[in-house]
Enzyme design. Structure first.
Site, PDB file in Angstrom:
ATOM      1  CG  HIS A   1      -4.185  -0.873  -0.815  1.00 37.57           C
ATOM      2  ND1 HIS A   1      -3.926  -0.809   0.540  1.00 37.57           N
ATOM      3  CD2 HIS A   1      -4.712  -2.109  -1.026  1.00 37.57           C
ATOM      4  CE1 HIS A   1      -4.283  -1.941   1.116  1.00 37.57           C
ATOM      5  NE2 HIS A   1      -4.748  -2.755   0.186  1.00 37.57           N
TER       6      HIS A   1
ATOM      7  CG  MET B   1      -2.144   3.621   7.008  1.00 37.04           C
ATOM      8  SD  MET B   1      -2.552   5.375   6.810  1.00 37.04           S
ATOM      9  CE  MET B   1      -3.582   5.297   5.332  1.00 37.04           C
TER      10      MET B   1
ATOM     11  CB  SER C   1      -0.958  -0.026   1.198  1.00 35.15           C
ATOM     12  OG  SER C   1      -1.869   1.048   1.127  1.00 35.15           O
ATOM     13  CB  THR C   2       1.310   4.065   2.395  1.00 34.94           C
ATOM     14  OG1 THR C   2      -0.097   4.133   2.621  1.00 34.94           O
ATOM     15  CG2 THR C   2       1.909   5.460   2.360  1.00 34.94           C
TER      16      THR C   2
ATOM     17  CG  ASP D   1      -5.848  -5.404   2.614  1.00 36.02           C
ATOM     18  OD1 ASP D   1      -6.560  -6.377   2.895  1.00 36.02           O
ATOM     19  OD2 ASP D   1      -5.574  -5.063   1.446  1.00 36.02           O
TER      20      ASP D   1
END
Length: 346
Positions: free
Chosen positions: A194, A287, A168-169, A290
Site C-alpha cells: 500500500h 494495518m 502495508s504499514t 486487506d
C-alpha cells in the site's frame, strides 16, 4: 479509555491549526501541544510526554529527517510523517520510514473542503494505529530458520513456485529486509504494498538497491520470470494471468478494494486462481484486513503461506487477520521469512 497524547510539529501555523482541529475532533486523541520547529519540539516532548508525534519533513533550523534520526537514537517513539505526495517527497518519506517512522500521511491542503471527511478519517486512523505500533530496529539480521507455528497437516511444498507478497504499514522496510537476503535465482515475486502512486518508482528503486534480484514496476503484459520482483504501481491492482506455462502481469484500474489500490486481496485471489499450489504466499506487517481473504483462497488452492509474527510486525493487522481465519501455514519473525522461502524453493 485513555486518550492518545499527540504533539504536532510543523512550521506552518495554518497547518498546525488545521491538524489540531482534525485530531481534536476524535474522542480518543488529545492534542497536547504544537511546535513550529524541532528545537521547540524537543523541549515540548520533555515537558508534555506525548504518545505520538506528527512530523513535517521540511522545516527551518533543522529538517524533519535530522530530527527523526536524533529522536530514534535518544528517545524512540511513534512518529507519523507529514509528506508531500510527489516523487521528490517519496525518497525523503521512504528514508523516514527507514529511520523508524511508523507511517506517513499527505500534507493537508488548505482547500480540503470536498475531501476533508476522508482525510480526517485517514489522519485519525493512522495516529491511532501509531499509538499501538511497535518501533522497529531496521538493522537486518540473518537468523537460521527454526520451527514456527506451522500447520503440519499440509503435505508437500510447491514446485517451481511463484511468490506473492502483500504488506502495508511497516512493509517498505520489511520487504527490503527479505529482498536483501534472497539469492538472484529466486523464483519470481509479485508484490502489492500500500503506497501512493507517486511513491511507486522510488520504492522499486529502493528495493532494487538492496536486492540481488531485478526489481521493476509491474506492467500489463510483462512476462513474470525467475530472478525478478514485480511491484504493483500505487494506482493499479496487480493480477496474475497465465498463458500455457507462462505467467504475466495484468494491471487493473477498477475501484479500491478494502479501501486500497493496489489491494493485496485482488492479487492473492488471482494467484489462487491462476497459480494454485504452485505458489508461496507471504503476508507482512500492515494495518487492516486487506489480503486475509485472498490468502485464505490461496491456502485452499494448495499454496504454502507464510505470515509475519506479531512481535516483529509494526502492526499485526493484516498478518494477524490471515492467521485468525486459518490462512497461514507458518508464522515467523521477519528475519526468518527469507530463509523459509529459500528452504521451500530448494
Amino acid at each position: 479509555m485513555k486518550k492518545i497524547r499527540l504533539l504536532i510539529i510543523d512550521d506552518s501555523a495554518l497547518i498546525r491549526a488545521l491538524l489540531t482541529e482534525i485530531f481534536n475532533s476524535s474522542p480518543n486523541i488529545e492534542v497536547v501541544g504544537t511546535a513550529a520547529d524541532p528545537y521547540i519540539a524537543r523541549e515540548k516532548i520533555k515537558q508534555l510526554d506525548p504518545d505520538v508525534l506528527t512530523l513535517d519533513i521540511e522545516m527551518p533550523r533543522m529538517d524533519g529527517l535530522t530530527f527523526l534520526r536524533n529522536l530514534m537514537r535518544l528517545r524512540p517513539m511513534p512518529v507519523v510523517m507529514i509528506s508531500t505526495l510527489t516523487e521528490q517527497g517519496a525518497d525523503v518519506t521512504l528514508e523516514a520510514l527507514k529511520l523508524g517512522a511508523v507511517d506517513f500521511v499527505a500534507k493537508p491542503k488548505l482547500d480540503l473542503a470536498h475531501t476533508l471527511k476522508e482525510y480526517t478519517e485517514e489522519m485519525i486512523g493512522k495516529v491511532t494505529m501509531a499509538a499501538g505500533a511497535r518501533i522497529q530496529d531496521n538493522t537486518p539480521v540473518s537468523i537460521p530458520v527454526k520451527p514456527g507455528v506451522i500447520n503440519r497437516n499440509r503435505k508437500g511444498t510447491p514446485q517451481k513456485p511463484l511468490i506473492a507478497l502483500g504488506a502495508s504499514t511497516g512493509g517498505t522496510e520489511a520487504i527490503k529486509r527479505i529482498a536483501g537476503i534472497l539469492p538472484a535465482n529466486t523464483p519470481p515475486i509479485v508484490i502489492s504494498q500500500h503506497l501512493p502512486a507517486a511513491f511507486s518508482a522510488s520504492f522499486a528503486r529502493h528495493v532494487d538497491e538492496v536486492s540481488a534480484m531485478t526489481v521493476m514496476l509491474a506492467q500489463t503484459g510483462l512476462k513474470i520470470e525467475p530472478g525478478h520482483i514485480y511491484i504493483a504501481p500505487g494506482d493499479r491492482h496487480l493480477k496474475i494471468t497465465r498463458e500455457h506455462k507462462a505467467y504475466f502481469c495484468q494491471l487493473d484500474d477498477s475501484k479500491p478494494v478494502n479501501r486500497h489500490k493496489p489491494s493485496v486481496d485482488v492479487m492473492f485471489h488471482s494467484v489462487a486462481e491462476q497459480v494454485g499450489d504452485q505458489a508461496i504466499g507471504v503476508m507482512l506487517t500492515g494495518m487492516g484486513v486487506d489480503g486475509a481473504a485472498g490468502m485464505k483462497a490461496m491456502h485452499e488452492a494448495g499454496a504454502f503461506n507464510i505470515v509475519q509474527d506479531e512481535a516483529s510486525s509494526v502492526v499485526w493487522g493484516m498478518p494477524g487477520e490471515a492467521y485468525k481465519i486459518g490462512a497461514a501455514d507458518i508464522v515467523l519473525p521477519i528475519d526468518q521469512v527469507a530463509e523459509q522461502i529459500v528452504a521451500l524453493i530448494q
